[in-house]
Design a protein around this motif. Structure first.
Motif, PDB file in Angstrom:
ATOM      1  N   VAL A  34       0.611  -1.728  -0.426  1.00 18.88           N
ATOM      2  CA  VAL A  34      -0.186  -0.423  -0.474  1.00 18.88           C
ATOM      3  C   VAL A  34       0.950   1.412   0.017  1.00 18.88           C
ATOM      4  O   VAL A  34       2.063   1.173   0.392  1.00 18.88           O
ATOM      5  N   ASN A  92      10.227   6.133   3.328  1.00 24.61           N
ATOM      6  CA  ASN A  92      11.038   6.971   3.213  1.00 24.61           C
ATOM      7  C   ASN A  92      10.680   8.232   4.531  1.00 24.61           C
ATOM      8  O   ASN A  92      10.621   8.432   4.442  1.00 24.61           O
ATOM      9  N   THR A  93      12.920   7.854   4.777  1.00 20.40           N
ATOM     10  CA  THR A  93      13.501   8.922   5.952  1.00 20.40           C
ATOM     11  C   THR A  93      14.508   9.693   5.657  1.00 20.40           C
ATOM     12  O   THR A  93      15.492   9.904   5.131  1.00 20.40           O
TER      13      THR A  93
HETATM   14  C1  UDX Z   1      13.123   4.393   0.988  1.00 17.27           C
HETATM   15  C2  UDX Z   1      14.023   4.811   2.044  1.00 17.27           C
HETATM   16  O1  UDX Z   1      14.543   5.716   1.285  1.00 17.27           O
HETATM   17  C3  UDX Z   1      15.213   4.016   2.417  1.00 17.27           C
HETATM   18  O2  UDX Z   1      16.195   4.985   3.021  1.00 17.27           O
HETATM   19  C4  UDX Z   1      14.607   3.116   3.356  1.00 17.27           C
HETATM   20  O3  UDX Z   1      15.327   1.997   3.431  1.00 17.27           O
HETATM   21  C5  UDX Z   1      13.200   2.923   2.337  1.00 17.27           C
HETATM   22  O4  UDX Z   1      12.527   3.594   2.286  1.00 17.27           O
HETATM   23  P1  UDX Z   1      12.756   4.037  -1.274  1.00 17.27           P
HETATM   24  O5  UDX Z   1      11.578   2.309  -1.442  1.00 17.27           O
HETATM   25  O6  UDX Z   1      13.210   3.803  -2.188  1.00 17.27           O
HETATM   26  O7  UDX Z   1      13.806   3.732  -0.802  1.00 17.27           O
HETATM   27  O8  UDX Z   1      11.320   5.360  -1.318  1.00 17.27           O
HETATM   28  P2  UDX Z   1      10.478   6.106  -2.240  1.00 17.27           P
HETATM   29  O9  UDX Z   1      10.727   5.257  -3.728  1.00 17.27           O
HETATM   30  O10 UDX Z   1      10.670   7.346  -1.893  1.00 17.27           O
HETATM   31  O11 UDX Z   1       9.400   4.416  -1.309  1.00 17.27           O
HETATM   32  C6  UDX Z   1       8.284   5.228  -0.187  1.00 17.27           C
HETATM   33  C7  UDX Z   1       7.106   5.302  -0.294  1.00 17.27           C
HETATM   34  O12 UDX Z   1       6.793   5.420   0.560  1.00 17.27           O
HETATM   35  C8  UDX Z   1       6.404   5.958  -1.720  1.00 17.27           C
HETATM   36  O13 UDX Z   1       6.023   5.371  -2.473  1.00 17.27           O
HETATM   37  C9  UDX Z   1       5.719   6.764  -0.601  1.00 17.27           C
HETATM   38  O14 UDX Z   1       4.611   7.732  -1.632  1.00 17.27           O
HETATM   39  C10 UDX Z   1       5.645   6.397   0.166  1.00 17.27           C
HETATM   40  N1  UDX Z   1       4.686   6.611   1.412  1.00 17.27           N
HETATM   41  C11 UDX Z   1       5.723   7.453   2.245  1.00 17.27           C
HETATM   42  C12 UDX Z   1       3.475   6.380   1.851  1.00 17.27           C
HETATM   43  O15 UDX Z   1       2.949   5.460   1.525  1.00 17.27           O
HETATM   44  N2  UDX Z   1       3.336   6.781   3.400  1.00 17.27           N
HETATM   45  C13 UDX Z   1       3.897   7.920   3.828  1.00 17.27           C
HETATM   46  O16 UDX Z   1       3.732   8.357   4.948  1.00 17.27           O
HETATM   47  C14 UDX Z   1       4.789   7.769   3.879  1.00 17.27           C
END
Ligand code: UDX
Ligand code: UDX
Length: 465
Positions: A34, A92-93
């Motif tokens: 999700v 993401n962090t």
């Molecule tokens: C991220 C971090 O960069 C990394 O340090 C960690 O180890 C794993 O998560 P990545 O999967 O590459 O890595 O990040 P990203 O592609 O930005 O994916 C995070 C996803 O979480 C995004 O699709 C964002 O929409 C989602 N998200 C974020 C949620 O669903 N809810 C939130 O509250 C915040």
């Protein structure tokens, strides 16, 4: 404990591929991924597999096999939490951009938000798994948030960091060097660890599944990335010395890599490392060390990031110097925008910083990358400039000098210099004789990845040679 339903919050570069592989390897487990981003979920559900939000070799085949059977992508986060026995957090962090720890500490807003949502929605016991890279002792904070649930639900928090590298994610997930699982040493903690071990044991040999306490697991992820990045900064620092002395960094790298105690991997000199993890995780480590008063240790690791900044800067300056000290109104071609080959990810890519310096010096920057699209490239630059508080007029004017091409010929025609910023295989097979014909003479190639063979038609500049 028999696990048959898991969910993952965050359908990004980590969550998407990892869950797709778990679903493929564990047909009896329902896996729901999700995300709050509707477009991203729609793309994961797209009938045309070329439209998946992430480009990763082998990913489309895995998704095709499992999607709709036991792999689902959805925006209904509450429902997925409610149904799952295990919840992975892969949100993401990013590095904090304001407040305490600005520029170093990890921003845990999203992680905390997820934990809060789990606490609110859960009606039954859950195992919550940290997949995102997190500062040491975050599990404690997550537990604190989860304890706000007042429905007598028990939560276990595990750390299970992801070690996949983009571009080889599927290969890394199929054949991991190790899977690391950290859990509490209590009986319920150990039960949760065993449940997660049993999932990975479907395809990973038991000997490669390492179980530790939570803090060791959290720290090992930061430490692994710091050690990998340190090798690149070490070789890049030596590349600068090679350029002064006449030594050749490729030769030096081969010579030192043949020492079995050192090994040959991660010794490739480059324009600098990029990606979403290395810089962020090292800065996070630096913050952690400072927090515990270990200032010398903090400085040691900070230097790895500083050398990386130095290398990106040094490369851009080399282009300017190679064009008689000015790039004003000169067309310069950047080949590659992704932070490495075989991915469409450009987070923290060296290309962003090189382009920024050239645009600041007044160059006309023309870019071609086989996988990264114009809107992403413009967004990467805009984000950098906005963070620096540049005016909208300034940003718009610089974007006009930044032209993105969908094939390489147009990007190269009439160019003063080419800079290779990503090691895409296709760049190696270009016909450099005919490219040199199209360029302003003397045609100059600045190879930031040392991938182009010697060619008499062009003036070549390498890293560390
Ligand atoms: C991220 C971090 O960069 C990394 O340090 C960690 O180890 C794993 O998560 P990545 O999967 O590459 O890595 O990040 P990203 O592609 O930005 O994916 C995070 C996803 O979480 C995004 O699709 C964002 O929409 C989602 N998200 C974020 C949620 O669903 N809810 C939130 O509250 C915040
Ligand atoms: C990294 C870690 O390798 C992975 O274990 C972790 O889970 C996430 O962070 P990733 O960032 O996807 O993975 O790619 P990686 O292959 O590590 O490359 C990072 C950067 O270093 C790229 O920009 C790459 O081009 C550069 N690099 C790598 C070099 O410049 N030289 C090398 O020898 C190796």
């Amino acid at each position: 404990m028999n696990v048959n339903s898991i969910c993952c919050i965050g359908a990004g570069y980590v969550g998407g591929p990892t869950m797709a592989v778990i679903a493929l390897k564990c047909p009896n487990i329902k896996v729901t991924v999700v995300d709050i981003n509707k477009q991203r979920i729609a793309a994961w559900n797209h009938a045309d597999l070329d439209q998946l939000p992430i480009y990763e070799p082998g990913l489309a085949e895995v998704v095709q096999e499992a999607r709709g059977k036991n792999l689902f992508f959805s925006t209904d986060i509450d429902k997925a939490i409610d149904e799952a026995q295990m919840i992975f957090m892969a949100v993401n962090t990013p590095t904090k951009t304001h407040g305490e720890g600005k520029g170093f500490a990890a921003d845990l807003t999203f992680v905390e938000k997820c934990a809060r949502q789990i606490a609110e929605v859960a009606n039954s016991d859950k195992i919550v798994i940290e997949k995102s890279t997190l500062p040491v002792r975050t599990a404690e904070k997550i537990k604190e948030v989860l304890s706000s649930n007042n429905k007598n639900v028990h939560f276990e928090v595990l750390s299970n960091p992801e070690f996949l590298a983009e571009g080889t994610a599927i290969e890394n997930l199929f054949k991991s060097d190790r899977v690391l699982i950290g859990g509490d040493e209590t009986p319920s903690g150990q039960e949760a660890v065993a449940a997660l071990v049993s999932i990975y044991a479907n395809w990973i040999p038991k000997g490669k599944i390492l179980t530790t306490n939570v803090w060791s697991s959290e720290l090992s992820k930061l430490a692994s990335n710091a050690m990998l990045a340190q090798r690149i900064s070490s070789i890049n620092s030596l590349s600068a010395l090679c350029e002064k002395t006449g030594a050749d960094i490729e030769e030096v790298s081969s010579a030192i890599g043949m020492d079995s105690r050192i090994g040959p991997k991660f010794l490739k000199a480059s324009v600098g490392f990029g990606g979403s993890c290395f810089q962020k995780d090292i800065l996070n480590l630096v913050y952690l060390c400072r927090h515990y008063g270990l200032n010398e240790v903090a400085e040691y690791w900070h230097q790895v990031v500083k050398i990386n900044d130095y290398q990106k800067n040094r490369f851009a300056k080399k282009i300017i110097a190679g064009l008689n000290g000015t790039v004003e109104q000169k067309k310069i071609t950047l080949l590659g925008w992704a932070f490495k080959k075989d991915t469409n990810d450009s987070r923290e890519s060296a290309a962003i910083y090189v382009a920024d310096i050239l645009l600041e010096e007044g160059a006309e920057v023309h870019i071609f990358d086989p996988m990264v699209k114009e809107n992403r490239i413009h967004q990467d630059l805009t984000t950098l400039w906005e963070a620096r508080n540049e005016s909208i007029e300034n940003i718009e004017s610089k974007l006009k000098s930044c032209v993105v091409h969908i094939e390489h010929n147009g990007a190269l025609e009439g160019s003063y210099a080419v800079a290779i910023l990503t090691e895409w295989d296709e760049f190696k097979s270009y016909d450099w004789d005919s490219i040199a014909d199209k360029m302003i003479k003397p045609a100059k190639v600045f190879d930031g990845r040392n991938i182009i063979e010697s060619n008499e038609m062009v003036n070549q500049y390498f890293i560390g040679k």
